[in-house]
Design an enzyme around this catalytic site. Structure first.
Site, PDB file in Angstrom:
ATOM      1  N   VAL A   1      -6.886   5.229 -28.376  1.00 50.66           N
ATOM      2  CA  VAL A   1      -5.858   5.662 -27.158  1.00 50.66           C
ATOM      3  C   VAL A   1      -4.821   6.028 -28.182  1.00 50.66           C
ATOM      4  O   VAL A   1      -4.678   5.793 -29.526  1.00 50.66           O
ATOM      5  CB  VAL A   1      -4.932   4.459 -27.089  1.00 50.66           C
ATOM      6  CG1 VAL A   1      -6.084   3.674 -25.899  1.00 50.66           C
ATOM      7  CG2 VAL A   1      -4.847   3.456 -27.507  1.00 50.66           C
TER       8      VAL A   1
ATOM      9  N   MET B   1       0.778   8.121 -34.413  1.00 44.37           N
ATOM     10  CA  MET B   1      -0.736   6.740 -34.464  1.00 44.37           C
ATOM     11  C   MET B   1      -1.228   7.076 -33.677  1.00 44.37           C
ATOM     12  O   MET B   1      -1.128   7.379 -32.279  1.00 44.37           O
ATOM     13  CB  MET B   1       0.175   5.919 -34.989  1.00 44.37           C
ATOM     14  CG  MET B   1       1.492   6.642 -36.249  1.00 44.37           C
ATOM     15  SD  MET B   1       0.848   6.185 -37.735  1.00 44.37           S
ATOM     16  CE  MET B   1       0.038   4.923 -37.485  1.00 44.37           C
ATOM     17  N   CYS B   2      -2.002   6.253 -33.381  1.00 41.74           N
ATOM     18  CA  CYS B   2      -3.352   5.335 -32.312  1.00 41.74           C
ATOM     19  C   CYS B   2      -3.566   3.910 -32.988  1.00 41.74           C
ATOM     20  O   CYS B   2      -3.046   3.079 -33.719  1.00 41.74           O
ATOM     21  CB  CYS B   2      -4.283   6.300 -32.311  1.00 41.74           C
ATOM     22  SG  CYS B   2      -5.243   6.399 -33.425  1.00 41.74           S
ATOM     23  N   ARG B   3      -4.734   3.546 -31.372  1.00 44.29           N
ATOM     24  CA  ARG B   3      -5.324   2.833 -31.651  1.00 44.29           C
ATOM     25  C   ARG B   3      -6.869   2.532 -31.720  1.00 44.29           C
ATOM     26  O   ARG B   3      -6.749   3.816 -30.885  1.00 44.29           O
ATOM     27  CB  ARG B   3      -4.742   1.540 -31.068  1.00 44.29           C
ATOM     28  CG  ARG B   3      -3.018   0.994 -30.574  1.00 44.29           C
ATOM     29  CD  ARG B   3      -3.000  -0.382 -32.035  1.00 44.29           C
ATOM     30  NE  ARG B   3      -2.933   0.250 -33.462  1.00 44.29           N
ATOM     31  CZ  ARG B   3      -2.432   0.098 -34.211  1.00 44.29           C
ATOM     32  NH1 ARG B   3      -2.307  -1.409 -34.047  1.00 44.29           N
ATOM     33  NH2 ARG B   3      -2.170   0.425 -35.603  1.00 44.29           N
TER      34      ARG B   3
ATOM     35  N   ASN C   1      -6.034   7.093 -37.556  1.00 43.25           N
ATOM     36  CA  ASN C   1      -5.282   6.805 -37.110  1.00 43.25           C
ATOM     37  C   ASN C   1      -4.128   6.918 -37.642  1.00 43.25           C
ATOM     38  O   ASN C   1      -4.068   6.778 -39.326  1.00 43.25           O
ATOM     39  CB  ASN C   1      -5.143   4.900 -37.114  1.00 43.25           C
ATOM     40  CG  ASN C   1      -3.931   4.520 -36.906  1.00 43.25           C
ATOM     41  OD1 ASN C   1      -2.710   4.987 -36.358  1.00 43.25           O
ATOM     42  ND2 ASN C   1      -4.136   2.876 -37.118  1.00 43.25           N
TER      43      ASN C   1
END
Length: 227
Positions: A87, A1-3, A114
């Site tokens: 990120v 996952m990420c932002r 994401n």
């Protein structure tokens, strides 16, 4: 996952978009508010922008964003009309390396994924920048063309019902995004449009995009359609 987060509008510094907001990507790297999977995003980061000639430039790392003093020192001086940054929280078993961090690029588009997808349902391609699922998804999207983004995501989602496929892409004059299993918000400002995994401040103008939708931003106009 990420932002991830993207900007399209008047020239804006990378620091103003990524580092300075009270709940921006810098804070989201260690304390995200809306992240559904994973607790933090410390497995890398990346920032991309389009220069005055329209060339895509990238800076990627496999280290936490909060520890990169070099980026913090130059980010206030880097300005662009179109920026995309992310990120990363690595999926267990996936490599942690700069090439695994978004944004990925085909030379014309910058792209972040994401989510999570079974690599077994994706076609193998030598164009992927890394062996991580996000890089393979990006290569597939690039090969199909961004105008087919919605159809590509729907196809992959059908092949892997557990996939999470939030995409964010930019080409200097356009933003494209999908919601498929995770959050995305939009903010209209007088000088441009922000798309972000979660609001980076408490501006009441933020709006949430429903799940399984495609977002297309051009010339400050935002069009949202179901997938």
């Amino acid at each position: 996952m990420c932002r991830h987060v993207a900007w399209l509008g008047a020239p804006r510094s990378l620091a103003d978009l990524v580092l300075d907001p009270p709940q921006g990507l810098l804070v989201q790297s260690y304390a995200p508010r809306r992240q559904k999977h994973g607790l933090m995003n410390a497995d890398g980061w990346g920032a991309g922008f389009f220069d005055d000639e329209g060339v895509a430039r990238r800076w990627r790392s496999d280290k936490p964003l909060w520890g990169d003093a070099s980026f913090a020192s130059v980010a206030p001086a880097l300005r662009s009309r179109c920026v995309l940054a992310a990120v990363r929280s690595a999926t267990i078993g996936m490599p942690i390396e700069p090439s695994a961090s978004a944004p990925f690029s085909d030379g014309q588009w910058l792209l972040s994924h994401n989510g999570l997808v079974d690599r077994g349902v994706l076609p193998l391609t030598g164009a992927a920048e890394s062996t991580v699922d996000s890089a393979i998804v990006a290569a597939l999207i690039f090969s199909r063309g961004l105008d087919a983004l919605g159809a590509t995501i729907a196809e992959v989602g059908e092949l892997d019902p557990n996939a999470r496929l939030n995409i964010l892409a930019a080409n200097g004059s356009r933003l494209l995004a999908t919601t498929w299993g995770d959050t995305l918000s939009v903010l209209h400002r007088p000088d441009g449009v922000v798309l972000a995994s979660e609001p980076y401040d408490d501006d009441p103008g933020w709006s949430d995009i429903p799940d399984r939708h495609l977002v297309d931003v051009r010339d400050a106009h935002v069009v949202v359609t179901p997938l």
